[in-house]
Design a protein around this motif. Structure first.
Motif, short mmCIF file in Angstrom:
data_model
loop_
_atom_site.label_atom_id
_atom_site.label_comp_id
_atom_site.label_asym_id
_atom_site.label_seq_id
_atom_site.Cartn_x
_atom_site.Cartn_y
_atom_site.Cartn_z
N TYR A 233 0.03 -1.60 0.01
CA TYR A 233 -0.08 -0.11 0.09
C TYR A 233 0.77 1.57 -0.17
O TYR A 233 0.35 2.58 0.24
N THR A 234 2.27 1.10 0.22
CA THR A 234 3.39 2.42 -0.01
C THR A 234 2.71 3.56 -1.12
O THR A 234 2.79 4.46 -1.00
N ASP A 235 2.25 3.02 -3.03
CA ASP A 235 2.28 3.62 -3.68
C ASP A 235 0.93 3.81 -3.75
O ASP A 235 -0.20 2.82 -3.92
N GLN A 236 0.75 5.03 -3.15
CA GLN A 236 -0.86 5.91 -3.72
C GLN A 236 -1.44 5.97 -5.02
O GLN A 236 -2.34 6.05 -6.13
N ASN A 237 -0.83 5.92 -6.27
CA ASN A 237 -1.13 5.60 -7.28
C ASN A 237 -0.99 4.91 -8.20
O ASN A 237 -1.77 3.95 -9.19
#
Length: 438
Positions: free
Chosen positions: A346-350
């Motif tokens: 879930y680190t990459d919000q994109n």
């Protein structure tokens, strides 16, 4: 007309509204147009909320709402909501909604498109296939936006979308259009069920899902049937009814196995969490494995193509496994491993399927496992990203897991940091979305 009372205006906002020849409903539509022009995704306001702001009964607004109001009226919200003083210089009406800003060509085109849609939907004529597709695009956008937008900024659009679908279903439709409209009604009904759940209103949530399941029956769509059963299982799990959660999940597995949507792994993951809550470690672990197997068998389908809240992607599945294991004695190490993996995913919000609530839940699962194994400093660090969430993102289920962490810390209460964490948790749950004005 807005604010046409005989009494003196109570706020500057009410004074400005009285200068406009508009009803509150028209002003709400203007608010939505300005929000779109500002690219404030999902921001809306109800006529009731606007009326209460103008009367001075309400002062609370979200940052996005304040930005839109400031653009509409050319004044800060603090100035708009201050008591109106007739002796002071009157605000310049030129700064009101009739002259908000010079629109660009793109903004004018967007406004024209919205006007065309409103006109078409208000003519009470059966919608064409193109009209259904336009509604589908709008609802798909809501399904994807739901995961990343605070509910107060989205609820008005959800209700408006439901009204658009229902207004068409009230008319005679071609069979293909009717089935697609019931498909869309199911998705909107499910999202409204999610919304009620996030607000801590499980009875309202289940009411929405029961109706949504009926729409799924009319659409004759097994993927939708399975998705709604998964949502019902989720609601029951978070309201302390794990046996009901298992029952609903089991009721959806036959539909899911036929449809082969991502609801299939979701239903197994729902069972895993519920069995863990019941203390059945063997069955909980077996369901984690079944969820992994089901994820490998998912095929392309029309429901998962909506994305967002309609799909159950591997990151969410990993978080569910972490939450399951964090509830079981002796599984803290495995729970931490899954939770850290979910946090990384879930680190990459994109990334498709990113969800602020599942990201927060992943941190909470890690904190819960750490608290139970006595890692107080680790638990405090894991909780920090969640404790820092604004109230409008503190949904009901986050409160539930926060309270589990609070309980796990009871065994460590002589530890000063454990006591401090508990105090922060209590403040978090007091100032959260279920108590937030929507």
């Amino acid at each position: 007309m807005a604010g046409r009372e005989s009494q003196q205006p109570r706020t500057v906002l009410e004074f400005l509204l009285r200068q406009q020849d508009h009803t509150y409903e028209e002003l709400v539509r203007e608010f939505s147009k300005v929000a779109r022009q500002l690219d404030e995704r999902g921001v809306s306001i109800s006529a009731r909320h606007l009326r209460r702001l103008a009367s001075g009964e309400r002062a609370g607004t979200t940052p996005a709402t304040r930005r839109v109001l400031q653009t509409m009226f050319g004044l800060s919200v603090s100035d708009l909501l201050r008591p109106f003083d007739p002796a002071a210089a009157a605000p310049n009406p030129a700064d009101t909604i009739e002259n908000t800003q010079t629109q660009s060509d793109v903004e004018r085109l967007m406004t024209a498109a919205e006007r065309s849609r409103e006109f078409a939907m208000s003519r009470h004529l059966p919608v064409s296939a193109e009209g259904v597709e336009e509604l589908a695009d709008e609802i798909m956008g809501l399904a994807q936006t739901y995961l990343v937008t605070p509910l107060p900024n989205l609820l008005g659009r959800l209700i408006s979308a439901q009204e658009s679908v229902f207004s068409q279903l009230e008319l005679r439709q071609k069979p293909a259009n009717a089935r697609q409209l019931y498909f869309l009604a199911t998705i909107v009904g499910g999202m409204l069920g999610y919304a009620a759940h996030d607000l801590g209103k499980p009875h309202v949530a289940l009411s929405h899902t029961r109706t949504a399941f009926m729409w799924a029956e009319y659409a004759d769509h097994n993927g939708l049937r399975a998705w709604i059963r998964g949502l019902q299982s989720l609601i029951c799990f978070w309201t302390g009814q794990p046996r009901e959660a298992v029952r609903y999940a089991l009721a959806g597995t036959e539909f899911a196995s036929t449809a082969r949507t991502t609801s299939a792994p979701w239903l197994y993951a729902c069972q895993a969490r519920a069995h863990a809550a019941l203390g059945d470690a063997a069955q909980a672990k077996a369901m984690i494995e079944r969820a992994t197997q089901a994820q490998d068998q998912v095929v392309t389908n029309d429901l998962d193509e909506f994305g967002g809240i309609c799909s159950f992607l591997p990151a969410r599945q990993t978080y569910y496994a972490a939450r399951t294991l964090a509830s079981l004695p002796g599984e803290s190490a495995n729970a931490e491993r899954y939770a850290l993996e979910a946090i990384e995913m879930y680190t990459d919000q994109n990334q498709a399927g990113w969800d602020f609530s599942c990201q927060a839940d992943s941190f909470l699962s890690l904190a819960l496992a750490q608290a139970r194994s006595g890692e107080i400093e680790g638990a405090a660090a894991s909780l920090r990203p969640v404790l820092d969430l604004p109230p409008e993102q503190r949904i009901s289920e986050l409160n539930t897991t926060m309270n589990l962490v609070h309980g796990a810390l009871n065994q460590r209460t002589p530890h000063r940091q454990a006591l401090e964490i508990q105090e922060e948790i209590e403040l978090f749950t007091r100032v959260s979305l279920p108590g937030f004005p929507v």
